[in-house]
Design an enzyme around this catalytic site. Structure first.
Site, PDB file in Angstrom:
ATOM      1  N   VAL A   1       0.835  -1.164  -0.130  1.00  0.00           N
ATOM      2  CA  VAL A   1      -0.150   0.196  -0.092  1.00  0.00           C
ATOM      3  C   VAL A   1       0.851   1.112  -0.078  1.00  0.00           C
ATOM      4  CG1 VAL A   1      -1.800  -1.376   1.259  1.00  0.00           C
ATOM      5  CG2 VAL A   1      -0.382  -0.058   2.608  1.00  0.00           C
ATOM      6  N   GLU A   2       0.305   2.406  -0.165  1.00  0.00           N
ATOM      7  CA  GLU A   2       0.983   3.406  -0.369  1.00  0.00           C
ATOM      8  C   GLU A   2       2.346   3.747  -1.132  1.00  0.00           C
ATOM      9  OE1 GLU A   2       1.372   6.120   3.048  1.00  0.00           O
ATOM     10  OE2 GLU A   2      -0.562   5.879   3.773  1.00  0.00           O
ATOM     11  N   GLY A   3       2.218   2.985  -2.333  1.00  0.00           N
ATOM     12  CA  GLY A   3       3.353   2.856  -3.353  1.00  0.00           C
ATOM     13  C   GLY A   3       3.652   1.519  -2.974  1.00  0.00           C
TER      14      GLY A   3
END
Length: 823
Positions: free
Chosen positions: A501-503
């Site tokens: 998640v988040e990149g």
């Protein structure tokens, strides 16, 4: 012979000036003096002296005469540069312009100014922030039962949700003027570390509203009306927020989101209202199933020209109440059986008025910039803090277990194979904590640390995965049998979530860290691009010339410094720190120069194709990452008072970082697309070959030993976690028993000696103790103490079992529409 002598003097002066990083003017003056002195001292002939002087004067005059060099070199080069310079997409421009640089730029410099590192304030919470940690956060931790909501209810109980909202856990970043807590980034990080040390589900629940979500976006870009309405309600717990960005066809490539918002008019309450008709399909949205207000990113279009001539308006952000007609929300994803709230959001022809757009109509089309700027802040805190908190708890628990659990009458932590894993856990926890704290402090300085946040997110989650893997190996069967007694299994199962998640980490490593850093943090590249694009051609030439020759000097100086420091001169670099840490500061300087040189050579030789050379970018990103992490480790060591007892762990972490740096540079040179350039890099950076080694066995033994008993170093290593004993805090209970186990070890050795000596011949452990008592080997009190401690140890190493039909999950299926109603 005289000419060669003078030529040698010119070369020596040039290399010395480059190593000392002098200006062109200073180089010319110094070299001229040395040349004249050489001519006089060595009494060289007229022709030798004249030839050497000409060889020096021509480049000296050319380099110091700006009009001359601009006309005959910079001007034609600038013309070529403009043609070769690729046009940046709007997305790339936003990514480059978003965020700020600080210590990451120093690492690109080739000679970092460590005063800037030390000027970053020491981590210190305010009285209110510490009171919140000691009060509501500690109380929350005592309420948490990870097994209950992961295995039984599938959700945290209502009293926990109510507690979170009542005590403003979702409002840490909201200023006090709106009713929030107004915490610093450091306090935000400290709360997440403590909560995550007890529960992944609770940590994820608290992290999202304080990370990339409506509150952050409203604070930065919202209208006053939006701030007054939503921030107050969020602070009071009347709203639960989520943010929808990811779509089935747009994950890492978030700018390609297919969700559409069409500008239109619709009659609402008898009045014609200008608004947007939305059709969207979002997934992986944390808190979506329980959210009452949804942030949404979409591509906005104006086909009828209701707002102007432009048809494609770009990515736009809006806030939409849950009960908006057409919104489908409430279903859940099941992310690896970790039961935090996560699910899809869908809608077709959902109409919203214009005042739902965050920031109002003036922010239409600016959504990507808004997201990128906020993401660099949120990503710097949420996942690094949660990963660090969980890793610290794993270290605290695994060290205790490795001392309590025995095989062959010896604590398993004393076996060298276990030591290897323990020292990796300790060293990586130290690095993770250092990176997490330093990046949070950057946010408190007012930075938007785009590159450091990517480094922190990627490497803390990767280190956490490695740490939990080692812990699982140490625990063996204890770690794989799920149940109330298992405090590791769920963290192991959930580790890929935080990697993703988040990149996603693969993307972050191969495209973002160096991809952004090469332009954003480099002292000249971005400025050269900006100068080349200036409309005033004379000013463009003047600025570009100055930057170009500074850049050439910078690259040459880094090459010279890399070569000579590869020969060992790094040991003589002036460095701050105590006797222990000086050499590590010097190594950062050594590898900063090597990194700066390798980065320039890579960009020069690969040009525009660098964007496609992801493995090259990844390896350069690894060097930058480990330089940043090594700096953070040294800062943490300094901030904590340069404790002598902590030096084994600090040394382990730093040796690991420098080994990884050398390996990345080595593999960069061996795998460089142009073999000749790769060989050149290797000869300059490693003139004597590679010499860094991973942390050694003796150092590893010292580090591992520090985890096996209560001590101040172990306390500092795992600072900020929840240590209070509560009903479901198994690790805290285990650490209390650890002290008893250590206290009774002399008694256990006395009993074992009696068994080996034949004084005790019973096989059953309880009968052995009874026989030891009967033969006065141990006293009555000692006997009772051993019985009690052995009982507690047996409880710690025990695993769970269940009735045969406990996992029969057959149940009546609820139709989809009914599930939505239930949700």
């Amino acid at each position: 012979m005289g000419f060669l002598t003078l030529l040698g003097l010119i070369l020596a002066a040039t290399l010395a000036s480059a190593y000392a990083r002098t200006s062109i003017k200073t180089w010319a003056i110094v070299t001229a003096i040395i040349l004249v002195a050489g001519i006089i001292y060595f009494e060289t002939g007229f022709w030798s002296s004249t030839a050497a002087a000409i060889l020096f004067v021509i480049p000296a005059v050319f380099l110091n005469n700006k009009p001359l060099r601009q006309q005959h070199f910079t001007k034609p080069f600038l013309s070529f540069y403009r043609k070769a310079l690729p046009e940046l997409s709007e997305t790339e421009k936003v990514a480059l312009e978003a965020g700020t640089v600080y210590w990451d730029a120093e690492l690109f410099s080739g000679k970092p100014d460590f005063r800037k590192l030390h000027n970053i304030k020491r981590p210190e919470l305010t009285a209110d922030e510490q009171a919140f940690l000691d009060g509501p956060v500690a109380e929350l931790c005592a309420m948490l039962d990870e097994h209950q909501y992961n295995h039984e209810s599938g959700n945290m109980p209502k009293n926990v949700w109510d507690f979170l909202m009542k005590n403003k856990f979702f409002a840490m970043i909201i200023p006090k003027q709106y009713g929030g807590l107004g915490f610093t980034a450091l306090a935000h990080s400290a709360v997440l570390q403590k909560v995550s040390s007890r529960s992944t589900v609770a940590a994820a629940t608290v992290a999202v509203p304080n990370s990339l979500g409506p509150a952050e976006l409203l604070l930065e870009y919202g209208t006053e009306e939006q701030k007054d309405h939503y921030l107050t309600r969020l602070a009071e717990g009347k709203e639960i927020p989520c943010f929808g960005l990811t779509a089935p066809s747009a994950g890492s490539d978030a700018t390609s989101i297919p969700d559409i918002g069409v500008v239109c008019k619709k009659k609402v309450g008898g009045k014609e209202v200008l608004g947007v008709s939305l059709t969207f399909d979002k997934r992986y949205i944390t808190l979506a199933p329980v959210a009452t207000v949804v942030g949404l990113a979409f591509q906005m279009m104006d086909p009828d020209g209701l707002l102007g001539d432009k048809k494609q308006l770009g990515i736009t952000l809006a806030l939409i109440p849950r009960d908006t007609e057409g919104m489908k929300i409430g279903r859940r994803h099941l992310p690896l059986d970790v039961m935090f709230m996560n699910g899809p959001i869908r809608g077709k022809d959902v109409f919203i008025p214009m005042d739902y757009i965050i920031g109002g109509q003036k922010m239409i089309g600016h959504g990507w910039r808004m997201l990128v700027e906020c993401l660099s802040v949120g990503r710097a805190i949420s996942l690094p803090s949660c990963s660090t908190g969980g890793a610290k708890m794993v270290a605290w628990g695994t060290g205790a277990y490795a001392r309590i659990r025995k095989q062959f009458n010896l604590p398993i932590g004393r076996f060298e194979g276990i030591e290897e894993a323990l020292c990796r856990i300790a060293g990586k926890v130290y690095s993770s904590a250092a990176v997490s704290t330093m990046t949070a402090l950057a946010v408190d300085r007012g930075e938007r640390p785009a590159v450091p946040s990517a480094i922190a997110k990627m490497h803390t989650t990767e280190m956490a995965r490695s740490i939990i893997q080692d812990a699982m190996d140490i625990h063996g069967g204890k770690g794989i049998i799920m149940g109330p007694r298992n405090y590791l299994g769920r963290a192991w199962m959930g580790s890929p979530i935080w990697i993703t998640v988040e990149g996603a980490n693969i993307l972050t490593r191969s495209m973002i860290i160096f991809g952004q850093g090469a332009i954003r943090c480099h002292p000249y590249v971005l400025k050269e691009m900006e100068a080349a694009r200036l409309e005033d051609r004379d000013e463009s030439l003047r600025q570009f010339d100055d930057l170009l020759f500074r850049h050439i000097g910078y690259s040459f100086q880094n090459g010279v410094r890399s070569f000579f420091q590869g020969l060992g001169t790094w040991r003589f670099e002036r460095s701050p720190g105590d006797k222990f840490s000086k050499k590590f500061y010097s190594k950062i300087t050594r590898y900063s120069a090597a990194f700066g040189f390798a980065a320039d050579v890579s960009m020069l030789s690969l040009g525009g194709s660098m964007k496609k050379r992801e493995k090259t970018s990844a390896r350069l990103g690894d060097v930058l990452s480990h330089l940043y992490m090594a700096s953070a480790v040294l800062k943490r060591y300094r901030d904590q008072g340069s404790q002598h007892a902590d030096q084994p762990i600090v040394a382990w972490a730093l040796h690991n970082h420098f080994y990884e740096i050398e390996q990345a540079l080595k593999m960069l040179s061996y795998n460089f697309p142009n073999k000749a350039v790769g060989i050149f890099l290797r000869r300059v950076i490693f003139p004597l070959g590679t010499h860094e080694l991973p942390p050694g066995d003796r150092l590893g033994h010292k580090v591992a030993s520090l985890l096996l008993f209560p001590n101040e170093t172990r306390q500092r290593l795992t600072d900020g976690i929840d240590r209070d004993e509560s009903e479901h805090h198994l690790v805290a209970h285990m650490n209390r028993v650890l002290s008893k186990v250590i206290d009774t070890e002399p008694l256990e050795r006395r009993v074992l000696k009696a068994i080996k000596g034949g004084q005790i011949d019973e096989i059953d452990p309880s009968l052995q103790l009874k026989q030891a008592l009967e033969k006065n080997i141990i006293s009555k009190n000692e006997h009772n103490l051993l019985v009690k401690v052995r009982k507690e140890v047996a409880e710690i190493i025990a695993v769970d079992d269940f009735p045969f039909d406990a996992f029969d999950r057959a149940q009546t299926q609820i139709p989809d529409d009914e599930q939505d109603k239930v949700a």
